[in-house]
Design a protein around this motif. Structure first.
Motif, PDB file in Angstrom:
ATOM      1  N   ASP A  87      11.385  42.606 -16.142  1.00 43.38           N
ATOM      2  CA  ASP A  87      10.132  43.274 -16.502  1.00 43.38           C
ATOM      3  C   ASP A  87       8.996  42.598 -15.735  1.00 43.38           C
ATOM      4  O   ASP A  87       8.493  41.549 -16.150  1.00 43.38           O
ATOM      5  CB  ASP A  87       9.894  43.179 -18.005  1.00 43.38           C
ATOM      6  N   SER A  95      12.786  38.496 -17.676  1.00 39.95           N
ATOM      7  CA  SER A  95      12.115  37.719 -16.634  1.00 39.95           C
ATOM      8  C   SER A  95      11.397  38.675 -15.692  1.00 39.95           C
ATOM      9  O   SER A  95      11.706  39.861 -15.638  1.00 39.95           O
ATOM     10  CB  SER A  95      13.127  36.866 -15.864  1.00 39.95           C
ATOM     11  N   ALA A  96      10.431  38.144 -14.960  1.00 34.05           N
ATOM     12  CA  ALA A  96       9.670  38.970 -14.026  1.00 34.05           C
ATOM     13  C   ALA A  96      10.513  39.342 -12.808  1.00 34.05           C
ATOM     14  O   ALA A  96      10.295  40.385 -12.195  1.00 34.05           O
ATOM     15  CB  ALA A  96       8.404  38.254 -13.589  1.00 34.05           C
ATOM     16  N   VAL A 148      11.077  35.371 -21.469  1.00 38.46           N
ATOM     17  CA  VAL A 148      11.072  35.684 -22.885  1.00 38.46           C
ATOM     18  C   VAL A 148      12.542  35.681 -23.281  1.00 38.46           C
ATOM     19  O   VAL A 148      13.332  36.439 -22.734  1.00 38.46           O
ATOM     20  CB  VAL A 148      10.431  37.058 -23.183  1.00 38.46           C
ATOM     21  N   ASP A 170       8.852  32.632 -26.064  1.00 39.64           N
ATOM     22  CA  ASP A 170       8.065  33.374 -25.083  1.00 39.64           C
ATOM     23  C   ASP A 170       7.265  32.396 -24.231  1.00 39.64           C
ATOM     24  O   ASP A 170       6.265  31.846 -24.671  1.00 39.64           O
ATOM     25  CB  ASP A 170       7.139  34.357 -25.789  1.00 39.64           C
ATOM     26  N   LYS A 195       2.208  36.218 -18.927  1.00 36.97           N
ATOM     27  CA  LYS A 195       1.408  37.235 -19.608  1.00 36.97           C
ATOM     28  C   LYS A 195       0.985  36.752 -20.999  1.00 36.97           C
ATOM     29  O   LYS A 195      -0.185  36.858 -21.372  1.00 36.97           O
ATOM     30  CB  LYS A 195       2.214  38.534 -19.723  1.00 36.97           C
ATOM     31  N   SER A 196       1.921  36.197 -21.772  1.00 40.95           N
ATOM     32  CA  SER A 196       1.595  35.693 -23.113  1.00 40.95           C
ATOM     33  C   SER A 196       0.656  34.500 -23.060  1.00 40.95           C
ATOM     34  O   SER A 196      -0.252  34.371 -23.877  1.00 40.95           O
ATOM     35  CB  SER A 196       2.869  35.304 -23.864  1.00 40.95           C
ATOM     36  N   GLN A 210      -2.762  35.787 -22.444  1.00 39.10           N
ATOM     37  CA  GLN A 210      -3.301  36.418 -23.647  1.00 39.10           C
ATOM     38  C   GLN A 210      -3.766  35.368 -24.650  1.00 39.10           C
ATOM     39  O   GLN A 210      -4.830  35.508 -25.252  1.00 39.10           O
ATOM     40  CB  GLN A 210      -2.260  37.338 -24.290  1.00 39.10           C
ATOM     41  N   SER A 215       6.294  33.423 -21.143  1.00 42.27           N
ATOM     42  CA  SER A 215       5.825  34.282 -20.054  1.00 42.27           C
ATOM     43  C   SER A 215       4.367  34.002 -19.718  1.00 42.27           C
ATOM     44  O   SER A 215       3.566  33.607 -20.572  1.00 42.27           O
ATOM     45  CB  SER A 215       5.989  35.758 -20.428  1.00 42.27           C
ATOM     46  N   SER A 218       5.995  43.107 -15.619  1.00 37.89           N
ATOM     47  CA  SER A 218       4.713  43.004 -16.327  1.00 37.89           C
ATOM     48  C   SER A 218       4.516  41.652 -17.012  1.00 37.89           C
ATOM     49  O   SER A 218       3.395  41.314 -17.367  1.00 37.89           O
ATOM     50  CB  SER A 218       4.564  44.129 -17.350  1.00 37.89           C
ATOM     51  N   ILE A 219       5.586  40.859 -17.184  1.00 36.83           N
ATOM     52  CA  ILE A 219       5.391  39.545 -17.813  1.00 36.83           C
ATOM     53  C   ILE A 219       4.861  38.522 -16.809  1.00 36.83           C
ATOM     54  O   ILE A 219       4.532  37.418 -17.190  1.00 36.83           O
ATOM     55  CB  ILE A 219       6.655  39.026 -18.535  1.00 36.83           C
TER      56      ILE A 219
END
Length: 189
Positions: free
Chosen positions: A154, A123-124, A162, A171, A175-176, A179, A173, A156-157
């Motif tokens: 993390d 997790s963020a 996740v 997932d 971030k995903s 993307q 997140s 960065s997510i």
């Protein structure tokens, strides 16, 4: 690979055999709980010590000297005779490079025997107790039974979670999602 092995690699099968042998022996000797604790500690020792990992992966070390050295390290760290003897056998069989995989297989076997499912959660931000309880309840609803959550943070997510349960990966997140949106927009252009 054996025909009944399915998707398991020969390394996973071998690690599972070592893990099962240790589990069964420790159970017969009445030391299972202690061995479980020590194998967890051995995994942490391998993960946290770059020097120890380098030693374990060095194929040039003489087998007898390597066995003496690894036993000395384990004795100094307070490991009991069962784990020391087990690692001695692993060393004598020229499998020290494989020790971390065996520790992982042992932990998975313990979880299976206890009816636990390990969920690796990224997790963020750290999850609150309420969030952990809600996640555990949701995973139980999905049929995972008793769940042990191992959390990693993390940033960065960006947000979301996740969750890895065995071979399954969920997932959600941010971030995903971003993307996937970026790929979709490139495809539309």
């Amino acid at each position: 690979m054996a025909s009944g092995a399915g998707t398991q690699s020969s390394n996973q099968i071998l690690a599972g055999r070592y893990a099962t042998a240790l589990y069964d022996y420790a159970g017969e000797m009445g030391w299972l709980d202690r061995v479980i604790e020590e194998m967890d500690a051995l995994g942490r020792l391998i993960d946290e010590s770059a020097d120890f990992r380098a030693f374990l992966s060095n194929p040039l070390i003489d087998i007898q000297e390597g066995t003496k050295a690894v036993r000395a390290v384990l004795l100094a760290q307070g490991f009991g005779s069962i784990v020391q003897d087990f690692v001695g056998v692993v060393s004598s069989n020229r499998r020290l490079f494989f020790l971390r995989s065996i520790v992982t297989a042992f932990a998975a076997l313990v979880d299976k025997k206890r009816g636990l499912v390990r969920a690796e959660v990224v997790s963020a931000h750290p999850l609150t107790d309420l969030q952990s309880t809600q996640l555990r309840a949701r995973l139980t609803e999905l049929g995972y039974g008793r769940v042990n959550i191992e959390q990693t943070v993390d940033p960065s997510i960006l947000g979301g979670l996740v969750v890895k349960l065995g071979a399954r990966l969920y997932d959600t997140s941010l971030k995903s999602r971003l993307q996937r949106l970026q790929y979709a927009m490139k495809g539309a252009a």
